[in-house]
Design a protein around this motif. Structure first.
Motif, short mmCIF file in Angstrom:
data_model
loop_
_atom_site.label_atom_id
_atom_site.label_comp_id
_atom_site.label_asym_id
_atom_site.label_seq_id
_atom_site.Cartn_x
_atom_site.Cartn_y
_atom_site.Cartn_z
N SER A 1 -12.59 24.66 83.29
CA SER A 1 -12.10 23.34 82.88
C SER A 1 -10.60 23.26 83.15
O SER A 1 -9.92 24.29 83.25
N LYS B 1 -10.92 15.40 76.33
CA LYS B 1 -10.66 15.83 74.95
C LYS B 1 -9.16 15.95 74.70
O LYS B 1 -8.42 16.45 75.57
N SER C 1 -21.28 22.75 68.80
CA SER C 1 -20.03 23.11 68.13
C SER C 1 -20.29 23.47 66.67
O SER C 1 -19.65 24.36 66.12
N SER D 1 -19.26 16.27 81.34
CA SER D 1 -18.04 16.39 80.54
C SER D 1 -18.29 17.17 79.25
O SER D 1 -17.40 17.87 78.76
N THR D 2 -19.52 17.08 78.72
CA THR D 2 -19.86 17.91 77.55
C THR D 2 -19.80 19.38 77.95
O THR D 2 -19.24 20.21 77.22
N ALA E 1 -16.16 20.45 78.18
CA ALA E 1 -15.50 20.51 76.87
C ALA E 1 -15.96 21.73 76.08
O ALA E 1 -15.16 22.37 75.38
N ASP F 1 -9.41 16.51 69.01
CA ASP F 1 -10.63 17.22 69.41
C ASP F 1 -10.44 18.73 69.36
O ASP F 1 -11.38 19.48 69.63
N ASP G 1 -10.11 17.71 82.05
CA ASP G 1 -11.00 17.81 80.90
C ASP G 1 -10.28 17.76 79.55
O ASP G 1 -10.83 17.31 78.56
N PHE G 2 -9.05 18.27 79.52
CA PHE G 2 -8.30 18.31 78.25
C PHE G 2 -6.86 17.82 78.45
O PHE G 2 -6.25 18.12 79.48
N GLN H 1 -15.22 26.40 73.39
CA GLN H 1 -15.83 26.63 72.09
C GLN H 1 -16.35 28.07 71.97
O GLN H 1 -17.10 28.53 72.84
#
Ligand SMILES: Nc1ncnc2c1ncn2[C@@H]1O[C@H](COP(=O)(O)OP(=O)(O)OP(=O)(O)O)[C@@H](O)[C@H]1O
Ligand SMILES: CC(=O)C(=O)O
Ligand SMILES: [K+]
Ligand SMILES: [Mg+2]
Length: 575
Positions: free
Chosen positions: A151, A310, A486, A505-506, A509, A332, A281-282, A513
């Motif tokens: 990402s 995010k 999550s 995109s999930t 992200a 996020d 992505d972030f 995690q």
């Protein structure tokens, strides 16, 4: 009722043994979050407006061989790690690398990806727009053409009061020398004159106050105000580096002054627009002061159809610590930016503040990155200090979601080695935590029923408890937006979590995690079909074998009946 005991008694085909149904005016769930099987009851989830049905299923399913070969979005690195180390050997702690001149070629980037980089960070303080664009495109190319899953994060420059040294690489201040801090702009350098970047920098500053440079690199005492400028005496000699930060102190206390500086500058907004156009992505927001700035950015992302990006808040100022919970709730995820934080609070407070922030983030279910100086000596040397390894281990012990390299990878000579130290150190500490947890299995985690969606939260808490008690090999979760994944990760289970999603995109992200391997795959409304298909695919790849046990959690919202969320837990043994 002990979940383990019941499951041990179960036969091979037990279906729908627990059913929980929630109506809008149900009775409280709070009395016992643990599901009592074989009874139906109502749950009260006061914040939820729609009727939600949660069904707990424990099933032993025979996996059938009838499914065709399809696509399973395993990235090449996780696939290799899984084949080599097995389920339990998968690293849980995610790794972020700052990209700089030392690692910006496609070969270097690929080496970092192979060595376990989950997220590449681009610090917008440095280098040109073209340079950043080139790096982002190289990463996307590697993902697309070579099957990596890295990402991209941009980190805003932010608004901070800092010095502008013009062309000088550093300025030395001797004891008792007299200096003039000014906002006047001039070319080149003037003796004993320092440019500050913000007109209002001297507002509210009195004679007798101290100006501390970069958290202690040098200190000056204010003698008098001259217009907008300050005449000062150096009381603690030292070095001023380009972009050195200024903080103001009175009677040993930081002057917490709410400057008019917005959290996001004009340049930051332009960098954000650029980031959106490059499909990052972030966005990590520097020097966050309050939740409003984060909410403002999130609103902007929503209106520009970039909601999938995010927003991470960087905790690196006193203001952000004072408003921590609100900021964590609004964002996020969080980055504990220990570099600048150490400028604003005494260094000895950093370890306990880090512990508190990671705790708040876990309670509120937001991923947290521990950043800065983890292996600082490796910018120059090929081995870390023992103290640095201990610092990394402590962050892993605190169950931080991710660890970050800064200068070590961006400009250091041993970036690859530094990444490998993060990888091996975190894997070792994770193993040790698992062993510890096994001994204190029943007393370990106390996560409250604190989140708005209590049903999803309770299902995931229970699922992880079951997974650990049963010693299953892996947890599979089917999720469109990543929420269930999550919530499972929040419980820090022993087995790895494979999150199957049909949303790119999930997937990107979830890279941040803890313990989650995100996999992009087709998902249908038919949960049983989804499970069978993915199990077959993984089996075909030789990643699971006979007698492996898998706990399956799903929160797929069927498109046809959008009002009903179907959430379930199943346990299956591979035959
Ligand atoms: N894109 C880049 N180009 C050139 N140098 C870079 C780049 N990114 C980082 N660096 C160098 O690596 C060092 C460490 O990077 P990092 O981004 O962590 O530091 P930083 O500037 O202190 O961070 P921040 O400003 O967010 O607090 C920087 O001081 C800079 O010298
Ligand atoms: C990462 C960062 O911004 C800091 O440590 O200050
Ligand atoms: K930055
Ligand atoms: Mg910083």
């Amino acid at each position: 009722m002990a979940v383990v005991g019941d499951l041990a008694l179960m036969g091979t085909k037990i279906k729908l043994i627990g059913k929980l149904e929630k109506r809008v005016f149900g009775v409280p769930l709070s009395t016992s979050p643990r599901f009592s099987f074989s009874q139906t009851r109502n749950l009260d989830v006061s914040k939820s407006r729609t009727a939600v049905r949660a069904v707990l299923q424990v099933e032993k399913i025979q996996s059938s061989g009838e499914l065709k070969e399809g696509s399973l979005g395993f990235d090449v690195v996780s696939e290799r790690e899984l084949k080599e180390n097995g389920f339990l050997g998968l690293r849980k702690t995610k790794l972020v690398c700052t990209i700089g001149p030392a690692c910006s070629s496609i070969d270097e980037l690929e080496k970092l990806a192979i060595a376990g980089m989950n997220v590449a960070r681009l610090n917008m303080c440095h280098n040109s727009r073209e340079w950043h664009q080139d790096v982002i495109r190289k990463i996307k190319k590697l993902n697309q053409e070579k099957g990596y899953c890295v990402s991209v994060m941009i980190d805003t420059e932010g608004n901070q009061i800092q010095v502008d040294l013009g062309s000088s690489s550093s300025v030395k201040a001797e004891e008792d020398s007299i200096w003039y801090f000014t906002t006047e702009k001039f070319e080149g350098s003037r003796p004993f004159t320092i440019q500050a970047n913000y007109e209002g920098f001297s507002e509210g500053v009195n004679s007798g106050d101290d100006i501390v440079i970069d958290g202690g690199m040098a200190t000056f005492e204010v003698i008098e105000k001259v217009g907008n400028g300050l005449r000062c005496k150096c009381t603690d000699p030292g070095l001023l580096l380009p972009r050195a930060k200024l903080s103001f102190w009175r009677d040993g206390k930081l002057l917490g002054r709410d400057y008019d500086l917005p959290t996001l500058s004009t340049k930051d907004w332009s960098d954000i627009v650029f980031g959106i156009s490059e499909n990052i992505d972030f966005i990590a927001v520097s020097f966050v002061k309050d939740a409003e700035a984060i909410m403002h950015l999130r609103d902007y992302l929503t209106t520009t159809s970039s909601k999938a990006i995010k927003v991470l808040a960087k905790i690196e100022s006193l203001e952000s610590l004072r408003r921590l919970e609100g900021i964590v709730e609004a964002s996020d995820g969080i980055m504990i930016a220990r570099g600048d934080l150490g400028v604003e609070i005494p260094l000895e407070q950093i370890p306990s503040v880090q512990k508190d922030i990671t705790y708040v983030c876990r309670q509120l279910n937001k991923p947290v990155i521990v950043a800065s100086q983890l292996l600082e000596s490796m910018v120059e040397y090929p081995t870390p200090t023992r103290a640095e390894v201990a610092d990394v281990s402590e962050a892993v012990r605190q169950y931080a979601d991710a660890l970050m390299l800064s200068g070590e990878s961006a400009i250091g000579s041993y970036g690859m080695k530094a990444l490998s130290v993060l990888r091996t150190t975190s894997t070792r500490m994770e193993q040790s935590c698992r062993e510890e947890n096994r001994q204190t299995l029943l007393h370990q985690r106390k996560l409250g029923a604190s989140l708005p969606d209590q049903i999803a939260e309770q299902i995931c808490n229970c699922a992880v408890e079951m997974a650990d008690n049963l010693g299953v090999d892996a947890i599979f979760v089917y999720t469109r937006h990543g929420k269930m994944a999550s919530l499972l990760s929040r419980n820090r289970p022993n087995p790895p979590i494979f999150a199957f999603t049909n949303d790119n995109s999930t997937q990107m992200a979830l890279n941040l995690q803890w313990g989650v391997t995100p996999l992009l795959t087709d998902l249908s409304d038919d949960m049983e079909g989804n499970v069978k298909k993915t199990v077959e695919l993984i089996k075909a790849k030789g990643m699971i074998k006979k007698d492996d046990a898998i706990l399956v959690v799903s929160d797929i919202i069927p498109i046809s009946t959008a009002q009903t969320i179907f959430q379930s837990i199943q346990v299956m043994t591979i035959t």
